[in-house]
Design a protein around this motif. Structure first.
Motif, PDB file in Angstrom:
ATOM      1  N   PHE A   1      -6.123   1.995   4.744  1.00  0.00           N
ATOM      2  CA  PHE A   1      -4.777   2.258   4.212  1.00  0.00           C
ATOM      3  C   PHE A   1      -4.648   1.943   2.711  1.00  0.00           C
ATOM      4  O   PHE A   1      -3.552   1.895   2.192  1.00  0.00           O
ATOM      5  N   SER A   2      -5.780   1.693   2.052  1.00  0.00           N
ATOM      6  CA  SER A   2      -5.770   1.368   0.610  1.00  0.00           C
ATOM      7  C   SER A   2      -4.838   0.196   0.293  1.00  0.00           C
ATOM      8  O   SER A   2      -3.997   0.252  -0.603  1.00  0.00           O
ATOM      9  N   MET A   3      -4.972  -0.859   1.073  1.00  0.00           N
ATOM     10  CA  MET A   3      -4.058  -1.995   0.944  1.00  0.00           C
ATOM     11  C   MET A   3      -4.478  -2.970  -0.147  1.00  0.00           C
ATOM     12  O   MET A   3      -5.656  -3.278  -0.299  1.00  0.00           O
TER      13      MET A   3
ATOM     14  N   GLY B   1       6.455   6.771  -1.216  1.00  0.00           N
ATOM     15  CA  GLY B   1       6.587   5.534  -1.975  1.00  0.00           C
ATOM     16  C   GLY B   1       5.634   4.463  -1.483  1.00  0.00           C
ATOM     17  O   GLY B   1       4.691   4.729  -0.739  1.00  0.00           O
ATOM     18  N   MET B   2       5.907   3.230  -1.909  1.00  0.00           N
ATOM     19  CA  MET B   2       5.042   2.122  -1.535  1.00  0.00           C
ATOM     20  C   MET B   2       5.608   1.428  -0.300  1.00  0.00           C
ATOM     21  O   MET B   2       6.811   1.392  -0.066  1.00  0.00           O
ATOM     22  N   PHE B   3       4.714   0.810   0.435  1.00  0.00           N
ATOM     23  CA  PHE B   3       5.055   0.060   1.629  1.00  0.00           C
ATOM     24  C   PHE B   3       4.689  -1.400   1.382  1.00  0.00           C
ATOM     25  O   PHE B   3       3.611  -1.693   0.856  1.00  0.00           O
TER      26      PHE B   3
ATOM     27  N   CYS C   1       0.856  -1.194   0.000  1.00  0.00           N
ATOM     28  CA  CYS C   1       0.000   0.000   0.000  1.00  0.00           C
ATOM     29  C   CYS C   1       0.887   1.238   0.000  1.00  0.00           C
ATOM     30  O   CYS C   1       2.080   1.145   0.249  1.00  0.00           O
ATOM     31  N   PRO C   2       0.314   2.408  -0.284  1.00  0.00           N
ATOM     32  CA  PRO C   2       1.107   3.631  -0.178  1.00  0.00           C
ATOM     33  C   PRO C   2       1.576   3.804   1.261  1.00  0.00           C
ATOM     34  O   PRO C   2       0.821   3.555   2.200  1.00  0.00           O
ATOM     35  N   ASP C   3       2.832   4.226   1.436  1.00  0.00           N
ATOM     36  CA  ASP C   3       3.366   4.353   2.783  1.00  0.00           C
ATOM     37  C   ASP C   3       2.773   5.558   3.499  1.00  0.00           C
ATOM     38  O   ASP C   3       2.564   6.613   2.899  1.00  0.00           O
TER      39      ASP C   3
END
Lengths: 297, 297, 297, 297
Positions: free
Chosen positions: A89-91, A58-60, A24-26
């Motif tokens: 968290f838009s995961m 960035g991405m997580f 997801c986005p960090d």
């Protein structure tokens, strides 16, 4: 060759072990939210790996192994409860029981070394998966494969019958396998086929990509006079030999090695590299983002 | 940094050791003719390496180390006597006294790691050569280089002054150095320059060639998501990054490594690979045929 | 050689980055408790690595990198608040600001390659530490070390003066350095010295331990006819060459390599292995438990 | 698994290729004498490798591949004619037709991976030898071995029956095999057995020798906390795990790998290392001198 004792891995015992993959986005608080969630549901984190892609914004990516009593019974509720956290968290996420084996379909042409390696590692319990079926455009390996108790399908492919052959392949695989391994399968996979198996189709290319894309890479390597040859396992995308790289390895060669020697040496690299990639895939160790892989090993 | 003890190699003692390099079309009797010749002249072969390129009718390559009393005095006569043997087999050949150091000119831009490695190995006696001069298009490394007692020339290069700068370089090198090392020199060498130094000009390219030809190879490697990065030492030819490969090596990287990390890891590979290639060159271990090297190590 | 630009690492910017190391007996809820604590204090976890030693009832190890606004000002309070959490789980723990450089004392004898590598990596910004001083039982490297702007102390050691020499070393180091690197320092360190620096004293042994313990490992390796030689970086304990291993690497050798060749090849392995180990140590990547290291890279 | 096409190597064509191995005290003129001899008899040297052991007065080793028309018919006379040359230089020597396959007896216990690798490489034509028989102290692999068309003998071994079992083994092997491969055979070979097969008995030890001699090397490696594990192929002598080393290789491990993981990773190293050693042996690439091997690859 009868499978004396297959899949005798320690993993059989891990009936209550699950693997969680998230990308997801960090932003702040992800780890806290997830670990808090798991703790409240009685799960114990036994392993976690995390990576945040630079730069900021960035991405997580995270991979968590946890134990939960009565996992099988409680997993649907757990997933249900996690959905709102994931949404916050838009995961992209998944939870897989570690004891549930992925089912493989292996496609092969005439070279048997990659197939043999997978069969041997499967039989030795090092590859924790079910090999559901083997499909080949040649009849040669039927006896070998069936001696392991695995169904073998010979589907010839010609330029004229390619579409029809692929339709047969898909029909055989559908419902039987989740992951497709091209173990030196020397036919191009069509975009139609690919879209059924996004990031579930692993190929072994017999060179150190991106050097020597396309056919006859060992002849290309010989002509260029390289001092190392390699192999690359990657997810298949529409771009020939251009998909996300999972694993690569090389071995030293010298001027003494002709093209046949390079092929012989290369066979050993290919089978090791493909087997590693398949193991990591079936153990949920790989996340794909754009054209790159995050591999937690 | 003063060179406390340079070139303390055991090789200093080998005043009577010579190295013979031969390449010619293969046919029966070459080894016998050469070893018979050497034996009759009182030379003792202490090492020989030989390679015949497949298929039949290919090229034959041999490297012989021999000892001969009073080598220096007798070498001209020995060469004279060998000429008819060489002619009989259409040989390309050379005989070099092992004690005669080759003279290097090093060209460098702003990155110092490859230059430093060569200076250290030279100072430690691991690189058996004379470093005659260092030329740079930047002034930065003067103090470093001069502290080793080596002349440093700053010749700026701009698109407009490139031809003039090359003329100055050639003038400085002529008569001072036999071999030119591009130790991360970031300017293209012109064909005119090249033709003065056929197979005597070694470059380090910061990728595993032929992957990532041209500029910014680490950025290219990051974008492609490779799992190994490498470096390649090669003779410079007119084709950019296309000359005969001398040595390559790689190191494992992962998704955690960003472009800066790749550069940092790459610096260690570059310096080791270049130093190996230069050592082999100055020890007469490399024969070039077409676009390939035969390296006897 | 003047340090043109030292420690130009990206890490300089990370003024609000901290590293947390924890080891404790494993039990449910550790990750949740720690991440919850950090989240409540406004810290954002950017990296975490975790390992639980088998079997059940084993030890738990975690390394967390987090960002916290105004880290320097808030760290004392954060540590204060964390103490009860740590006590609940019987944790060994530390929190270190990533921007705070560790201070190294390097001890060296006559071989300069490991020292040179550390100096070069330090100067290139690859080794994020301060080199506070260099101590040697020989005078040879004074000019080299001082050219980097680093103090050099020559303390001769004889069997008779060993205790006295160590006292001088400790006096020089005390308050100046946290970590001691034995960069081919060929004297045994006394137990009294060791107890001042538990797990803060790193040695490079010139063999693949536990093969070839003690003196002259390359001669031993030659006699045994091994086909690979190696080097081992380890924490120093009272048992000679028996402390926790941090890193090892090897390189291929052949029958052609005599003892001098093994030493030459070995020098390259030693300096790389030691530099890696020191980097990991100063980046708080190593936890020690019993005689083993957990290295999060 | 039926051997579809075994030993399809290019080497089958080399009916007139021979391999000459010589070791003797070094002195001037050996290469000239041998190459002159071969030239006069119409043989064409296609490959030669040579090594002189330092210091002066050391041993000289050479391996020559040559082609001779009607080799089989003329070999006895060639050997006869060479005897005086050999005597002059006090040579140990042999000439073997490259097309004559060596015959292997493989001894195995319960672990099948090394045996499987040899069977595959044999079947793929990469191992140019005949596998005459397999002997095991366990019955488990009969079906596997017989599926390759190779005789399998189950000879149980207990402390009481060890001498009797060895007598049976020798009886089975005598006249059937020239070389004995211990492919994870977990019994000590008696000195009586050994003296029948000097330098013809190859063992794979599951560690990087001389580290971890004896039983349970992976458990020893785990306890020591090494960061690389290895395997060693060696000729068997009376000293346990002390014979001349043929080949070694290693792979990186980490704190995450428990003893079972080390075994799993080790299996891959073991089979590759053993297969390489056996290939080199059957291709006459190894000379043994004292406790060291000279391997010409």
């Amino acid at each position: 060759m009868k499978p004396i004792a297959s899949n005798r891995s320690k993993k059989d015992q891990l009936v209550n072990r699950a693997r969680m993959l998230i990308s997801c986005p960090d932003r702040p608080g992800i780890v806290a939210a997830v670990s808090q969630f798991l703790s409240e549901h009685g799960a114990n984190i036994v392993q976690s790996d995390q990576y945040t892609m630079d730069p900021e914004g960035g991405m997580f990516f995270i991979r968590i192994e946890f134990d939960l009593d009565q996992l099988t019974a409680r997993l649907p509720q757990l997933e249900n409860d996690f959905a709102p956290v994931a949404e916050r968290f838009s995961m992209n996420w998944s939870i897989s029981p570690a004891s549930k084996k992925k089912r493989l379909a292996i496609l092969v042409s005439k070279e048997d070394h990659c197939l043999l390696e997978l069969l041997w590692q499967w039989q030795a319990g090092d590859l924790y998966a079910d090999i559901a079926l083997v499909i080949s455009n040649h009849p040669d390996m039927r006896e070998l494969v069936e001696s392991f108790g695995i169904p073998y399908y010979h589907i010839p492919v010609t330029p004229e019958t390619k579409a029809e052959a692929e339709a047969k392949q898909i029909e055989l695989i559908r419902g039987q396998a989740d992951v497709i391994i091209l173990a030196r399968y020397m036919q191009i996979i069509s975009p139609e086929f690919l879209k059924h198996y996004p990031n579930q189709l692993i190929n072994i290319h017999h060179s150190f990509l991106p050097a020597f894309v396309g056919g006859k890479p060992y002849a290309q390597a010989y002509d260029r006079g390289v001092k190392l040859i390699g192999a690359t396992a990657h997810y298949v995308t529409e771009e020939l030999d251009g998909g996300p790289i999972i694993e690569q390895d090389v071995q030293r060669v010298s001027h003494r090695d002709n093209v046949d020697d390079l092929k012989r040496i290369g066979r050993h690299i290919e089978r090791i590299v493909l087997a590693r990639a398949v193991s990591w895939h079936v153990e949920d160790r790989i996340l794909v983002y754009q054209n790159r892989t995050v591999v937690f090993v």
